[in-house]
Design a protein around this motif. Structure first.
Motif, PDB file in Angstrom:
ATOM      1  N   ARG A   1      29.609  43.263  40.159  1.00 20.85           N
ATOM      2  CA  ARG A   1      29.703  41.015  40.410  1.00 20.85           C
ATOM      3  C   ARG A   1      29.849  40.797  39.245  1.00 20.85           C
ATOM      4  O   ARG A   1      30.817  39.731  38.145  1.00 20.85           O
ATOM      5  CB  ARG A   1      30.018  40.564  41.985  1.00 20.85           C
ATOM      6  CG  ARG A   1      30.190  40.954  42.376  1.00 20.85           C
ATOM      7  CD  ARG A   1      32.456  42.113  42.948  1.00 20.85           C
ATOM      8  NE  ARG A   1      32.355  43.215  42.344  1.00 20.85           N
ATOM      9  CZ  ARG A   1      32.818  44.401  42.225  1.00 20.85           C
ATOM     10  NH1 ARG A   1      31.978  43.783  42.987  1.00 20.85           N
ATOM     11  NH2 ARG A   1      32.352  45.212  41.650  1.00 20.85           N
ATOM     12  N   ALA A   2      28.326  40.439  38.344  1.00 18.95           N
ATOM     13  CA  ALA A   2      27.890  39.938  37.455  1.00 18.95           C
ATOM     14  C   ALA A   2      28.924  40.545  36.118  1.00 18.95           C
ATOM     15  O   ALA A   2      28.955  40.510  35.270  1.00 18.95           O
ATOM     16  CB  ALA A   2      26.105  39.779  37.409  1.00 18.95           C
ATOM     17  N   ALA A   3      28.817  42.063  35.921  1.00 20.97           N
ATOM     18  CA  ALA A   3      29.290  43.428  35.338  1.00 20.97           C
ATOM     19  C   ALA A   3      30.221  42.132  34.846  1.00 20.97           C
ATOM     20  O   ALA A   3      31.246  42.684  33.808  1.00 20.97           O
ATOM     21  CB  ALA A   3      28.944  44.196  35.117  1.00 20.97           C
ATOM     22  N   ASP A   4      30.856  42.562  35.611  1.00 24.34           N
ATOM     23  CA  ASP A   4      32.320  41.843  35.856  1.00 24.34           C
ATOM     24  C   ASP A   4      32.363  40.747  35.682  1.00 24.34           C
ATOM     25  O   ASP A   4      33.490  40.581  34.527  1.00 24.34           O
ATOM     26  CB  ASP A   4      33.031  42.141  37.134  1.00 24.34           C
ATOM     27  CG  ASP A   4      32.944  43.636  38.408  1.00 24.34           C
ATOM     28  OD1 ASP A   4      33.133  43.985  37.489  1.00 24.34           O
ATOM     29  OD2 ASP A   4      33.072  43.786  39.304  1.00 24.34           O
ATOM     30  N   ALA A   5      31.387  40.075  35.753  1.00 28.48           N
ATOM     31  CA  ALA A   5      32.065  38.553  35.063  1.00 28.48           C
ATOM     32  C   ALA A   5      31.325  39.253  33.744  1.00 28.48           C
ATOM     33  O   ALA A   5      31.914  38.198  32.831  1.00 28.48           O
ATOM     34  CB  ALA A   5      30.932  37.464  35.423  1.00 28.48           C
ATOM     35  N   THR A  63      37.042  32.273  28.172  1.00 24.17           N
ATOM     36  CA  THR A  63      37.136  30.773  28.591  1.00 24.17           C
ATOM     37  C   THR A  63      37.322  30.793  30.497  1.00 24.17           C
ATOM     38  O   THR A  63      38.584  30.218  30.386  1.00 24.17           O
ATOM     39  CB  THR A  63      38.157  29.621  28.019  1.00 24.17           C
ATOM     40  OG1 THR A  63      39.086  30.007  27.398  1.00 24.17           O
ATOM     41  CG2 THR A  63      37.322  29.275  26.414  1.00 24.17           C
ATOM     42  N   SER A  64      37.478  32.311  30.542  1.00 29.48           N
ATOM     43  CA  SER A  64      38.839  32.925  31.866  1.00 29.48           C
ATOM     44  C   SER A  64      37.912  32.070  33.418  1.00 29.48           C
ATOM     45  O   SER A  64      36.937  32.124  33.005  1.00 29.48           O
ATOM     46  CB  SER A  64      38.687  34.467  31.661  1.00 29.48           C
ATOM     47  OG  SER A  64      38.934  34.171  32.628  1.00 29.48           O
ATOM     48  N   VAL A  65      38.370  31.332  34.133  1.00 28.52           N
ATOM     49  CA  VAL A  65      37.025  31.166  34.979  1.00 28.52           C
ATOM     50  C   VAL A  65      37.747  32.006  35.929  1.00 28.52           C
ATOM     51  O   VAL A  65      36.205  32.208  36.540  1.00 28.52           O
ATOM     52  CB  VAL A  65      38.794  30.026  35.856  1.00 28.52           C
ATOM     53  CG1 VAL A  65      38.304  29.659  37.471  1.00 28.52           C
ATOM     54  CG2 VAL A  65      39.011  28.630  35.060  1.00 28.52           C
ATOM     55  N   GLY A  66      37.896  33.745  35.686  1.00 28.36           N
ATOM     56  CA  GLY A  66      38.343  34.835  36.142  1.00 28.36           C
ATOM     57  C   GLY A  66      36.791  34.972  35.992  1.00 28.36           C
ATOM     58  O   GLY A  66      36.015  35.380  37.619  1.00 28.36           O
ATOM     59  N   SER A  67      35.796  34.564  34.965  1.00 24.24           N
ATOM     60  CA  SER A  67      34.429  35.037  35.173  1.00 24.24           C
ATOM     61  C   SER A  67      33.212  34.661  35.456  1.00 24.24           C
ATOM     62  O   SER A  67      32.237  34.859  36.108  1.00 24.24           O
ATOM     63  CB  SER A  67      33.522  35.055  33.405  1.00 24.24           C
ATOM     64  OG  SER A  67      33.938  33.952  32.627  1.00 24.24           O
ATOM     65  N   VAL A  68      33.887  33.131  36.203  1.00 25.24           N
ATOM     66  CA  VAL A  68      33.088  31.861  37.105  1.00 25.24           C
ATOM     67  C   VAL A  68      33.391  31.958  38.031  1.00 25.24           C
ATOM     68  O   VAL A  68      32.680  32.598  38.980  1.00 25.24           O
ATOM     69  CB  VAL A  68      33.891  31.011  36.866  1.00 25.24           C
ATOM     70  CG1 VAL A  68      32.720  29.447  37.749  1.00 25.24           C
ATOM     71  CG2 VAL A  68      33.820  29.921  35.625  1.00 25.24           C
ATOM     72  N   ALA A  71      24.531  31.089  36.539  1.00 25.20           N
ATOM     73  CA  ALA A  71      25.160  31.868  37.470  1.00 25.20           C
ATOM     74  C   ALA A  71      23.663  32.763  37.435  1.00 25.20           C
ATOM     75  O   ALA A  71      23.443  33.544  38.443  1.00 25.20           O
ATOM     76  CB  ALA A  71      26.459  31.964  37.849  1.00 25.20           C
ATOM     77  N   LYS A  72      23.519  33.665  35.959  1.00 28.05           N
ATOM     78  CA  LYS A  72      23.043  34.692  35.332  1.00 28.05           C
ATOM     79  C   LYS A  72      21.369  33.655  35.972  1.00 28.05           C
ATOM     80  O   LYS A  72      20.630  34.637  36.798  1.00 28.05           O
ATOM     81  CB  LYS A  72      22.564  34.596  34.239  1.00 28.05           C
ATOM     82  CG  LYS A  72      23.907  35.268  33.498  1.00 28.05           C
ATOM     83  CD  LYS A  72      23.984  35.494  31.993  1.00 28.05           C
ATOM     84  CE  LYS A  72      24.878  36.107  31.468  1.00 28.05           C
ATOM     85  NZ  LYS A  72      25.176  36.292  29.941  1.00 28.05           N
ATOM     86  N   GLN A  73      20.986  32.653  35.724  1.00 30.58           N
ATOM     87  CA  GLN A  73      19.708  32.324  36.073  1.00 30.58           C
ATOM     88  C   GLN A  73      19.702  32.107  37.723  1.00 30.58           C
ATOM     89  O   GLN A  73      19.050  32.574  38.191  1.00 30.58           O
ATOM     90  CB  GLN A  73      19.310  30.932  35.692  1.00 30.58           C
ATOM     91  CG  GLN A  73      19.326  30.754  33.597  1.00 30.58           C
ATOM     92  CD  GLN A  73      19.335  29.488  33.454  1.00 30.58           C
ATOM     93  OE1 GLN A  73      19.142  28.440  33.767  1.00 30.58           O
ATOM     94  NE2 GLN A  73      19.257  29.656  32.054  1.00 30.58           N
ATOM     95  N   LEU A  74      20.322  31.611  38.056  1.00 32.77           N
ATOM     96  CA  LEU A  74      19.975  30.947  40.306  1.00 32.77           C
ATOM     97  C   LEU A  74      20.649  32.909  40.309  1.00 32.77           C
ATOM     98  O   LEU A  74      19.487  33.120  41.481  1.00 32.77           O
ATOM     99  CB  LEU A  74      21.954  30.696  40.743  1.00 32.77           C
ATOM    100  CG  LEU A  74      21.978  30.574  41.713  1.00 32.77           C
ATOM    101  CD1 LEU A  74      20.922  29.660  42.754  1.00 32.77           C
ATOM    102  CD2 LEU A  74      23.188  29.994  42.510  1.00 32.77           C
TER     103      LEU A  74
END
Length: 136
Positions: free
Chosen positions: A16-20, A29-34, A117-120
């Motif tokens: 999922r991180a790779a997908d983001a 600027t895609s919300v999809g990544s968040v 998100a990466k840090q968390l």
């Protein structure tokens, strides 16, 4: 087949991180990544809970409730060093309803949220690895 082991949950979190990251590369600027980054956090929290043999909801609204999963891990928001609020956003604001949104309700931009998100995710997984070492 749904994930069941700690390793399964970590593997899905990485995917999922790779997908983001892939979504961010196509549209910065895609919300999809968040949205996808939130799932990486969710799966990391579930891996930690699984490593502690703590049950958690696997479906429905509560299965995606990052704040509930966070609290089930025994964490408090004050545990985070989060001067920007990017990590806190995921615990307090992220939800699956982002899949319908074209903008993100945050004063932070998408890149700041993704860094948070990466840090968390890394922080949660580091806590999980510490938990494993204590058991041995």
């Amino acid at each position: 087949m749904p994930p069941t082991t700690v390793d399964d949950w970590i593997d899905i979190a990485k995917k999922r991180a790779a997908d983001a990251e892939a979504i961010r590369k196509v549209e910065e600027t895609s919300v999809g990544s968040v949205y996808m980054a939130g799932y990486a956090i969710e799966c990391s929290l579930k891996a930690l809970l699984r490593s502690k043999n703590i049950s958690f909801p696997k479906s429905g609204r509560e299965g995606h409730n990052l704040k509930g999963l966070w609290e089930n891990c025994g964490f408090k928001l004050r545990d985070l060093n989060d001067p920007t609020g990017a990590k806190t956003f995921f615990i307090e604001e992220w939800s699956t309803s982002l899949r319908y949104d074209s903008t993100c309700e945050s004063s932070l931009d998408i890149l700041e949220l993704l860094e948070g998100a990466k840090q968390l995710t890394r922080w949660i997984q580091n806590n999980m690895h510490r938990n494993y070492r204590k058991k041995k």
